[in-house]
Write an enzyme that holds these catalytic residues in place. Structure first.
Site, PDB file in Angstrom:
ATOM      1  N   CYS A  70       0.830  -1.207   0.000  1.00 26.28           N
ATOM      2  CA  CYS A  70       0.000   0.000   0.000  1.00 26.28           C
ATOM      3  C   CYS A  70       0.862   1.254   0.000  1.00 26.28           C
ATOM      4  O   CYS A  70       1.415   1.637   1.035  1.00 26.28           O
ATOM      5  CB  CYS A  70      -0.908  -0.042   1.238  1.00 26.28           C
ATOM      6  SG  CYS A  70      -1.915   1.430   1.442  1.00 26.28           S
ATOM      7  N   CYS A 129      -0.333   4.071   2.241  1.00 27.46           N
ATOM      8  CA  CYS A 129      -0.070   3.844   3.666  1.00 27.46           C
ATOM      9  C   CYS A 129       1.409   4.053   3.992  1.00 27.46           C
ATOM     10  O   CYS A 129       1.742   4.644   5.006  1.00 27.46           O
ATOM     11  CB  CYS A 129      -0.416   2.408   4.066  1.00 27.46           C
ATOM     12  SG  CYS A 129      -1.996   1.842   3.461  1.00 27.46           S
ATOM     13  N   ASP A 130       2.288   3.552   3.146  1.00 31.05           N
ATOM     14  CA  ASP A 130       3.696   3.416   3.542  1.00 31.05           C
ATOM     15  C   ASP A 130       4.675   4.245   2.726  1.00 31.05           C
ATOM     16  O   ASP A 130       5.860   4.285   3.063  1.00 31.05           O
ATOM     17  CB  ASP A 130       4.109   1.930   3.446  1.00 31.05           C
ATOM     18  CG  ASP A 130       3.321   1.074   4.419  1.00 31.05           C
ATOM     19  OD1 ASP A 130       2.867   1.618   5.440  1.00 31.05           O
ATOM     20  OD2 ASP A 130       3.143  -0.124   4.151  1.00 31.05           O
TER      21      ASP A 130
HETATM   22  C1  FAD Z   1       0.570  -4.410   4.975  1.00 33.09           C
HETATM   23  C2  FAD Z   1      -0.575  -3.438   5.041  1.00 33.09           C
HETATM   24  C3  FAD Z   1      -0.371  -2.194   5.623  1.00 33.09           C
HETATM   25  C4  FAD Z   1      -1.416  -1.278   5.684  1.00 33.09           C
HETATM   26  N1  FAD Z   1      -1.194  -0.092   6.282  1.00 33.09           N
HETATM   27  C5  FAD Z   1      -2.201   0.798   6.400  1.00 33.09           C
HETATM   28  C6  FAD Z   1      -1.997   2.064   7.026  1.00 33.09           C
HETATM   29  O1  FAD Z   1      -0.870   2.378   7.463  1.00 33.09           O
HETATM   30  N2  FAD Z   1      -3.047   2.904   7.104  1.00 33.09           N
HETATM   31  C7  FAD Z   1      -4.287   2.587   6.604  1.00 33.09           C
HETATM   32  O2  FAD Z   1      -5.214   3.383   6.722  1.00 33.09           O
HETATM   33  N3  FAD Z   1      -4.511   1.406   5.982  1.00 33.09           N
HETATM   34  C8  FAD Z   1      -3.504   0.510   5.870  1.00 33.09           C
HETATM   35  N4  FAD Z   1      -3.714  -0.673   5.218  1.00 33.09           N
HETATM   36  C9  FAD Z   1      -5.041  -0.952   4.678  1.00 33.09           C
HETATM   37  C10 FAD Z   1      -5.994  -1.389   5.806  1.00 33.09           C
HETATM   38  O3  FAD Z   1      -5.369  -2.402   6.551  1.00 33.09           O
HETATM   39  C11 FAD Z   1      -7.316  -1.883   5.255  1.00 33.09           C
HETATM   40  O4  FAD Z   1      -7.885  -0.890   4.426  1.00 33.09           O
HETATM   41  C12 FAD Z   1      -8.293  -2.206   6.394  1.00 33.09           C
HETATM   42  O5  FAD Z   1      -7.724  -3.126   7.289  1.00 33.09           O
HETATM   43  C13 FAD Z   1      -9.586  -2.764   5.856  1.00 33.09           C
HETATM   44  O6  FAD Z   1     -10.412  -3.057   6.934  1.00 33.09           O
HETATM   45  P1  FAD Z   1     -11.603  -4.116   6.839  1.00 33.09           P
HETATM   46  O7  FAD Z   1     -12.190  -4.175   8.200  1.00 33.09           O
HETATM   47  O8  FAD Z   1     -12.481  -3.800   5.708  1.00 33.09           O
HETATM   48  O9  FAD Z   1     -10.927  -5.497   6.452  1.00 33.09           O
HETATM   49  P2  FAD Z   1      -9.667  -6.381   7.064  1.00 33.09           P
HETATM   50  O10 FAD Z   1      -8.792  -5.489   7.825  1.00 33.09           O
HETATM   51  O11 FAD Z   1      -9.190  -7.089   5.889  1.00 33.09           O
HETATM   52  O12 FAD Z   1     -10.408  -7.331   8.077  1.00 33.09           O
HETATM   53  C14 FAD Z   1     -11.291  -8.337   7.669  1.00 33.09           C
HETATM   54  C15 FAD Z   1     -11.244  -9.459   8.680  1.00 33.09           C
HETATM   55  O13 FAD Z   1     -12.324 -10.352   8.453  1.00 33.09           O
HETATM   56  C16 FAD Z   1     -11.864 -11.667   8.621  1.00 33.09           C
HETATM   57  N5  FAD Z   1     -12.709 -12.609   7.907  1.00 33.09           N
HETATM   58  C17 FAD Z   1     -12.767 -12.827   6.586  1.00 33.09           C
HETATM   59  N6  FAD Z   1     -13.658 -13.810   6.303  1.00 33.09           N
HETATM   60  C18 FAD Z   1     -14.143 -14.219   7.507  1.00 33.09           C
HETATM   61  C19 FAD Z   1     -15.084 -15.227   7.888  1.00 33.09           C
HETATM   62  N7  FAD Z   1     -15.684 -16.014   6.989  1.00 33.09           N
HETATM   63  N8  FAD Z   1     -15.354 -15.404   9.210  1.00 33.09           N
HETATM   64  C20 FAD Z   1     -14.747 -14.608  10.138  1.00 33.09           C
HETATM   65  N9  FAD Z   1     -13.844 -13.645   9.832  1.00 33.09           N
HETATM   66  C21 FAD Z   1     -13.552 -13.467   8.526  1.00 33.09           C
HETATM   67  C22 FAD Z   1     -10.477 -11.606   8.004  1.00 33.09           C
HETATM   68  O14 FAD Z   1      -9.734 -12.718   8.377  1.00 33.09           O
HETATM   69  C23 FAD Z   1      -9.983 -10.307   8.593  1.00 33.09           C
HETATM   70  O15 FAD Z   1      -9.459 -10.521   9.855  1.00 33.09           O
HETATM   71  C24 FAD Z   1      -2.684  -1.603   5.138  1.00 33.09           C
HETATM   72  C25 FAD Z   1      -2.887  -2.862   4.548  1.00 33.09           C
HETATM   73  C26 FAD Z   1      -1.847  -3.771   4.489  1.00 33.09           C
HETATM   74  C27 FAD Z   1      -2.066  -5.116   3.852  1.00 33.09           C
END
Ligand code: FAD
Length: 319
Positions: free
Chosen positions: A133, A136-137
């Site tokens: 990302c 982000c980084d």
């Molecule tokens: C390496 C990295 C660094 C990042 N750094 C930043 C940053 O510095 N700042 C920033 O704003 N954003 C950052 N991001 C982006 C940010 O992490 C995402 O935009 C954010 O986490 C999305 O949130 P979410 O809740 O939609 O999904 P996620 O964070 O993807 O969470 C979804 C969760 O649901 C769980 N899940 C999926 N299917 C199931 C199921 N069937 N049953 C139960 N649980 C399930 C998954 O396992 C996961 O734990 C980064 C992303 C990455 C990969």
């Protein structure tokens, strides 16, 4: 039966839980068995989440979100939902033990997965010079030499964006032409800081505490070479986690769950979706959290409307 069940423990899921719990809906949140806490568990410094002027480690931020959700009565289960049935007014969700959980509403916040290269060093150095990302980084790579892997629009966008910080950006692509749109290609070709390495793939990422060197493999003749770098951005695609709802909820052309306008309403009544699983464009922790808020408020209003519709009948019976 629950008022609301939340699937997913990233910023979207936990923020939805905070709002739903404070509305006294006592949510049950499925946090996953193996990847609890979402994508931020894979990173180190998060410097763009408001409220943390010194920055915060990704896992610490997720821990705080969970504590805040639990403080108001969210019940967190460390298991995955493996099957969903959204056909009736009562939603039925099956966990990996085969237990069926019933709810009047569901918030689907399963996130999306950045595609990985699947090479040696990638997992170990994630958050230590290896990133998915640029938004982000990118800031951490001021005056550094970095590489971007990929040949599509997002790779060109990331590479061009990263030239704001980096002194040099290599774009590594496995073919001799790009998939990206012409305009994005041209923007990258015109940028003096970007140099293309064609017909090459990353075979290994090296580094002790941080990525410092790549082994590249030529996709035409198989020869290997070394490239010193100080950072690597992987931009080879993103897959919204929608496998549970294929054929059950409408999806967009980009593969995200379709929602109505600015709401979180999916194609199934009583089922709301939030976070990266509905977002093809922004995919940030704060946008996911905001989207979780929308889903909780939508679920709350949906339940209130159901109760409101039920009340006149109850009143008539009582009268
Ligand atoms: C390496 C990295 C660094 C990042 N750094 C930043 C940053 O510095 N700042 C920033 O704003 N954003 C950052 N991001 C982006 C940010 O992490 C995402 O935009 C954010 O986490 C999305 O949130 P979410 O809740 O939609 O999904 P996620 O964070 O993807 O969470 C979804 C969760 O649901 C769980 N899940 C999926 N299917 C199931 C199921 N069937 N049953 C139960 N649980 C399930 C998954 O396992 C996961 O734990 C980064 C992303 C990455 C990969």
């Amino acid at each position: 039966m629950r008022e609301v069940i939340i699937i997913g423990s990233g910023p979207a899921g936990f923020t939805a839980a905070i709002y739903a719990a404070r509305a006294e809906l006592t949510p049950l949140l499925f946090a996953s068995q193996v990847s609890m806490g979402g994508e931020l568990m894979n990173t180190t410094d998060v410097e763009n989440f408001p409220g943390f002027p010194e920055g915060i480690q990704g896992p610490d931020l997720m821990q705080k979100m969970q504590e805040q959700a639990e403080r108001f009565g969210t019940e967190v289960v460390y298991d995955d939902i493996s099957e969903v049935d959204f056909t009736g007014e009562i939603k039925r969700l099956t966990d990996t033990n085969g237990t069926v959980h019933e709810a009047r509403s569901v918030i689907f916040a399963t996130g999306s997965a950045y595609r990985k290269l699947g090479v040696e060093g990638e997992e170990r150095l994630s958050g230590h010079g290896v990133s998915w990302c640029a938004t982000c980084d990118g800031f951490f790579f001021r005056d550094k030499t970095i590489a971007v892997v990929g040949g599509g629009d997002s790779a060109m966008e990331e590479a061009t964006f990263l030239t704001r910080f980096a002194k040099k950006v290599y774009v590594i692509h496995r073919r001799d032409s790009l998939k990206a749109s012409k305009i994005m290609q041209q923007r990258a070709f015109d940028n003096e800081k970007i140099e293309f390495i064609w017909n090459s793939e990353v075979a290994e990422i090296h580094g002790e505490s941080s990525a410092d060197r790549l082994t590249l493999r030529n996709t035409v003749d198989g020869t290997e070479s070394e490239l010193p770098i100080e950072g690597l951005f992987v931009a080879v695609g993103n897959d919204p986690r929608t496998h549970l709802v294929h054929g059950k909820l409408d999806l967009t052309d980009e593969g995200t769950i379709a929602v109505e306008g600015r709401s979180s309403q999916t194609s199934a009544s009583g089922v709301f979706a939030a976070g990266d699983v509905i977002d093809p464009s922004y995919r940030q922790a704060v946008t996911a959290a905001a989207s979780g808020t929308v889903a909780a408020l939508d679920a709350e209003r949906y339940l209130a409307a159901l109760d409101g519709a039920a009340q006149p009948e109850a009143a008539a019976v009582a009268g």
